[in-house]
Motif scaffolding. Sequence first.
Motif, PDB file in Angstrom:
ATOM      1  N   GLY A  80       0.934  -1.157  -0.044  1.00  0.00           N
ATOM      2  CA  GLY A  80      -0.058  -0.008  -0.005  1.00  0.00           C
ATOM      3  C   GLY A  80       0.932   1.215  -0.013  1.00  0.00           C
ATOM      4  O   GLY A  80       2.072   1.138  -0.098  1.00  0.00           O
ATOM      5  N   SER A  81       0.002   2.329  -0.283  1.00  0.00           N
ATOM      6  CA  SER A  81       1.015   3.647  -0.007  1.00  0.00           C
ATOM      7  C   SER A  81       0.207   4.802   0.505  1.00  0.00           C
ATOM      8  O   SER A  81      -1.153   4.668   0.369  1.00  0.00           O
ATOM      9  N   GLN A  82       0.751   5.570   1.100  1.00  0.00           N
ATOM     10  CA  GLN A  82       0.153   6.838   1.415  1.00  0.00           C
ATOM     11  C   GLN A  82       1.047   8.132   1.291  1.00  0.00           C
ATOM     12  O   GLN A  82       2.260   8.059   1.212  1.00  0.00           O
ATOM     13  N   THR A  83       0.253   9.488   1.340  1.00  0.00           N
ATOM     14  CA  THR A  83       1.195  10.638   0.968  1.00  0.00           C
ATOM     15  C   THR A  83       0.713  11.204   2.451  1.00  0.00           C
ATOM     16  O   THR A  83      -0.156  11.615   2.969  1.00  0.00           O
ATOM     17  N   ILE A  84       2.009  11.761   2.869  1.00  0.00           N
ATOM     18  CA  ILE A  84       1.927  12.697   3.963  1.00  0.00           C
ATOM     19  C   ILE A  84       2.708  13.997   3.666  1.00  0.00           C
ATOM     20  O   ILE A  84       3.532  14.044   2.538  1.00  0.00           O
ATOM     21  N   ARG A  85       2.369  15.066   4.201  1.00  0.00           N
ATOM     22  CA  ARG A  85       3.288  16.359   3.972  1.00  0.00           C
ATOM     23  C   ARG A  85       4.110  16.637   4.999  1.00  0.00           C
ATOM     24  O   ARG A  85       3.861  16.425   6.234  1.00  0.00           O
ATOM     25  N   VAL A  86       5.494  16.872   4.616  1.00  0.00           N
ATOM     26  CA  VAL A  86       6.394  17.306   5.743  1.00  0.00           C
ATOM     27  C   VAL A  86       6.847  18.761   5.216  1.00  0.00           C
ATOM     28  O   VAL A  86       6.707  19.358   4.206  1.00  0.00           O
ATOM     29  N   PRO A  87       7.578  19.440   6.305  1.00  0.00           N
ATOM     30  CA  PRO A  87       7.945  20.883   5.871  1.00  0.00           C
ATOM     31  C   PRO A  87       8.910  20.547   4.850  1.00  0.00           C
ATOM     32  O   PRO A  87       9.921  19.743   4.673  1.00  0.00           O
ATOM     33  N   ASP A  88       9.111  21.550   3.753  1.00  0.00           N
ATOM     34  CA  ASP A  88       9.566  21.554   2.620  1.00  0.00           C
ATOM     35  C   ASP A  88      11.309  21.983   3.072  1.00  0.00           C
ATOM     36  O   ASP A  88      11.312  23.359   3.286  1.00  0.00           O
ATOM     37  N   PRO A  89      12.293  21.233   3.238  1.00  0.00           N
ATOM     38  CA  PRO A  89      13.633  21.744   3.588  1.00  0.00           C
ATOM     39  C   PRO A  89      14.217  22.776   2.513  1.00  0.00           C
ATOM     40  O   PRO A  89      15.251  23.563   2.950  1.00  0.00           O
ATOM     41  N   HIS A  90      13.787  22.811   1.211  1.00  0.00           N
ATOM     42  CA  HIS A  90      14.358  23.884   0.442  1.00  0.00           C
ATOM     43  C   HIS A  90      13.498  25.187   0.432  1.00  0.00           C
ATOM     44  O   HIS A  90      14.041  25.958  -0.199  1.00  0.00           O
ATOM     45  N   ASP A  92      11.492  28.172   2.806  1.00  0.00           N
ATOM     46  CA  ASP A  92      11.447  28.885   4.217  1.00  0.00           C
ATOM     47  C   ASP A  92       9.941  28.838   4.636  1.00  0.00           C
ATOM     48  O   ASP A  92       9.052  28.578   3.836  1.00  0.00           O
ATOM     49  N   GLY A  93       9.787  29.012   5.865  1.00  0.00           N
ATOM     50  CA  GLY A  93       8.512  29.307   6.596  1.00  0.00           C
ATOM     51  C   GLY A  93       7.862  27.805   6.687  1.00  0.00           C
ATOM     52  O   GLY A  93       8.252  26.754   7.037  1.00  0.00           O
ATOM     53  N   THR A  94       6.517  28.163   6.181  1.00  0.00           N
ATOM     54  CA  THR A  94       5.656  26.932   6.708  1.00  0.00           C
ATOM     55  C   THR A  94       5.267  26.140   5.417  1.00  0.00           C
ATOM     56  O   THR A  94       4.493  25.331   5.512  1.00  0.00           O
ATOM     57  N   ALA A  95       6.216  26.228   4.315  1.00  0.00           N
ATOM     58  CA  ALA A  95       5.891  25.542   3.047  1.00  0.00           C
ATOM     59  C   ALA A  95       6.191  23.974   3.336  1.00  0.00           C
ATOM     60  O   ALA A  95       6.910  23.455   4.224  1.00  0.00           O
ATOM     61  N   THR A  96       5.176  23.072   2.822  1.00  0.00           N
ATOM     62  CA  THR A  96       5.419  21.577   2.924  1.00  0.00           C
ATOM     63  C   THR A  96       5.442  21.349   1.515  1.00  0.00           C
ATOM     64  O   THR A  96       5.312  21.801   0.620  1.00  0.00           O
ATOM     65  N   THR A  97       6.020  19.890   1.524  1.00  0.00           N
ATOM     66  CA  THR A  97       6.212  18.998   0.309  1.00  0.00           C
ATOM     67  C   THR A  97       5.555  17.955   0.742  1.00  0.00           C
ATOM     68  O   THR A  97       5.553  17.127   1.566  1.00  0.00           O
ATOM     69  N   GLU A 219      13.439  23.786  12.118  1.00  0.00           N
ATOM     70  CA  GLU A 219      13.355  24.460  13.518  1.00  0.00           C
ATOM     71  C   GLU A 219      13.967  23.926  14.585  1.00  0.00           C
ATOM     72  O   GLU A 219      14.433  24.222  15.339  1.00  0.00           O
ATOM     73  N   GLU A 220      13.665  22.338  14.561  1.00  0.00           N
ATOM     74  CA  GLU A 220      14.206  21.524  15.567  1.00  0.00           C
ATOM     75  C   GLU A 220      15.762  21.613  15.757  1.00  0.00           C
ATOM     76  O   GLU A 220      16.128  21.324  16.877  1.00  0.00           O
ATOM     77  N   TRP A 221      16.427  21.885  14.666  1.00  0.00           N
ATOM     78  CA  TRP A 221      17.857  21.898  14.681  1.00  0.00           C
ATOM     79  C   TRP A 221      18.261  23.404  14.842  1.00  0.00           C
ATOM     80  O   TRP A 221      19.199  23.923  15.629  1.00  0.00           O
ATOM     81  N   THR A 222      17.621  24.316  14.212  1.00  0.00           N
ATOM     82  CA  THR A 222      18.188  25.634  14.193  1.00  0.00           C
ATOM     83  C   THR A 222      17.936  26.224  15.599  1.00  0.00           C
ATOM     84  O   THR A 222      18.865  27.224  15.886  1.00  0.00           O
ATOM     85  N   SER A 223      16.959  25.908  16.348  1.00  0.00           N
ATOM     86  CA  SER A 223      16.670  26.403  17.574  1.00  0.00           C
ATOM     87  C   SER A 223      17.794  26.132  18.692  1.00  0.00           C
ATOM     88  O   SER A 223      17.887  26.780  19.669  1.00  0.00           O
ATOM     89  N   ILE A 224      18.505  25.066  18.267  1.00  0.00           N
ATOM     90  CA  ILE A 224      19.422  24.816  19.278  1.00  0.00           C
ATOM     91  C   ILE A 224      21.054  24.988  18.708  1.00  0.00           C
ATOM     92  O   ILE A 224      21.872  24.412  19.225  1.00  0.00           O
ATOM     93  N   THR A 225      21.077  25.635  17.545  1.00  0.00           N
ATOM     94  CA  THR A 225      22.271  25.796  16.922  1.00  0.00           C
ATOM     95  C   THR A 225      22.587  27.338  16.696  1.00  0.00           C
ATOM     96  O   THR A 225      21.742  27.845  16.080  1.00  0.00           O
ATOM     97  N   ALA A 226      23.674  27.749  17.306  1.00  0.00           N
ATOM     98  CA  ALA A 226      24.105  29.326  16.903  1.00  0.00           C
ATOM     99  C   ALA A 226      24.307  29.519  15.379  1.00  0.00           C
ATOM    100  O   ALA A 226      24.560  28.622  14.781  1.00  0.00           O
ATOM    101  N   PRO A 227      23.825  30.780  14.954  1.00  0.00           N
ATOM    102  CA  PRO A 227      23.789  30.913  13.488  1.00  0.00           C
ATOM    103  C   PRO A 227      25.110  30.590  12.919  1.00  0.00           C
ATOM    104  O   PRO A 227      25.392  30.068  11.641  1.00  0.00           O
ATOM    105  N   SER A 228      26.351  30.885  13.661  1.00  0.00           N
ATOM    106  CA  SER A 228      27.517  30.423  12.916  1.00  0.00           C
ATOM    107  C   SER A 228      28.304  29.144  13.072  1.00  0.00           C
ATOM    108  O   SER A 228      29.103  28.991  12.512  1.00  0.00           O
TER     109      SER A 228
END
Length: 525
Positions: A80-90, A92-97, A219-228
């Motif tokens: 079987g198969s199903q489609t889910i949407r996840v945040p689009d890493p490419h 910004d913002g709330t776009a999903t793919t 966001e799960e990773w950027t929130s714990i990583t300094a920008p540099s």
Amino acid sequence: MGPPEDEASFGRGTIAPMPLRVAFIAAECEPWAKTGGLGDVVDALARALASTPAEALETPVDVFLPRYRGLEVPSDRLLGSQTIRVPDPHRDGTATTPVEIIDVRADGYRLRLVDHPASFDRAGYYGDEAGDFPDNAARFGLFCRAAVGVLRAERRMPDVLHLHDWHAAPAIRYAPAAGHAQAVGHAPAGTLPPAILLTVHNLAYHGWTPPDRVHELGEEWTSITAPSEGVDLLRAAIQGADLINTVSPGFASEALTAAFGMGLDGDLRGRGDRFFGILNGLDTDLWNPATDSVLAAPYGRRDRKGMAACRADLLTRLGMDPADDGPVLGMIGRLDPQKGFDLLAEAAPRLLADGVRLVVQGSGPPDLVGSLRRLAATHADRVALIERFDRDMARRIYAGADGFLMPSRFEPCGTGQMVSLRYGTPPIVHATGGLADTVIDEPTNPGSGTGFVFRDATADDLVRACRAFVARHGAGGQPWEALLDRGMAVDFDWRTASAPAYVAAYRRAIELKAAPAPVIEPRLG
Ligand code: GLC
């Protein structure tokens, strides 16, 4: 109704433990996608877990794998198969793919392909001729997000998420928010996110993500990583997993040292006894000279007559003289500096002068085999170089060579030495990691060895071990036959020790997860 279960008894063995639900996240899985031992192990372990006692695990286990280019699913295996949407890493913002999850009935487990063509319909798994794909964080981040996302959507979160190598490491920050398997009643509603076991197959590849790419992990990773700062994904998973293992006890000790720790020895030491080794097994159904249909003749430990036909077949196919009974050494591996092809190239002129012939199969970027290629061109009757990943030829080499070389600089476990032992082809290995754990040196343990082990990763030491091999091979007779017999008798079957050790690790990971968090003093400096 299942047995009563409360927090005090959960996972502690006071009542019969509930079967565990386990899901793997991995970038390779034989026969669907493989570049090396990772693919073999993911498949073989998932299959071996299917034959553990029913009360231990809920089976079949799930194995998440990217759907790479060319990975076709036979229609009779499609579940079987199903489609889910996840945040689009490419973006910004709330776009999903959209991501399609394709469920496949694999041999003993459920394969769950993560299909996202923009990420995985490419010429390579990890990179192409130009090197690693620059958006690997986006690709494997999306892969892990989709895996965790579909489990969450199905409300079937496993008790244990089993992450393999850096490609699965992004999940360490997506999973905690996932909520536990309320649906299967293993724990009070919603109290426990899945426990995480990280298996490190290869400590050399970290999934380094530079600062300008961290946003692709979300966001799960950027929130714990300094920008540099960038992210070392494997390091983050080592720090965050409930339990970490590598694939042999020997390499687990080595990895704690600066010489083998690849920059992560401090992090591994920091996890104390939560980091340990479980020796890989061998898939003895897949690797069995008695049933291997590729071989010119079947044989087994009790009746090795077929080996001669396998040897003649290998040499004839490679344009070498099958009647010459001088020693033939085989070697198979990814063309990676880890594997020691350069040591073999340096040793080769001396080995050839000793009458040895070489059959070498190497797959991957060919810049490591320039000198072997020149040798093969000038000594076509004594050196064969097969520059491709050829499953059938590999089997012929395991069966038809007289000895099998593994001069790896480091080797967390290694599969080739176990296969060659089972195929009656004594291995010649560097004393490192899983190689040292699985091969007993005959010269220093006369009458009880299974192969030849050399101490230093140098061409000189390799030549020394090969000469010891050549002497015993040349002498032949009962001592040689006994050496082959001991090697073929070693039981590496996954079901004997390795799979049960993983089940125990799953239970321990859950206990650790359920235990109150230790108070960690902040480290200064
Ligand atoms: C990696 C390691 C190898 C190990 C394999 C499977 O390829 O380099 O030593 O056998 O993973 O765990």
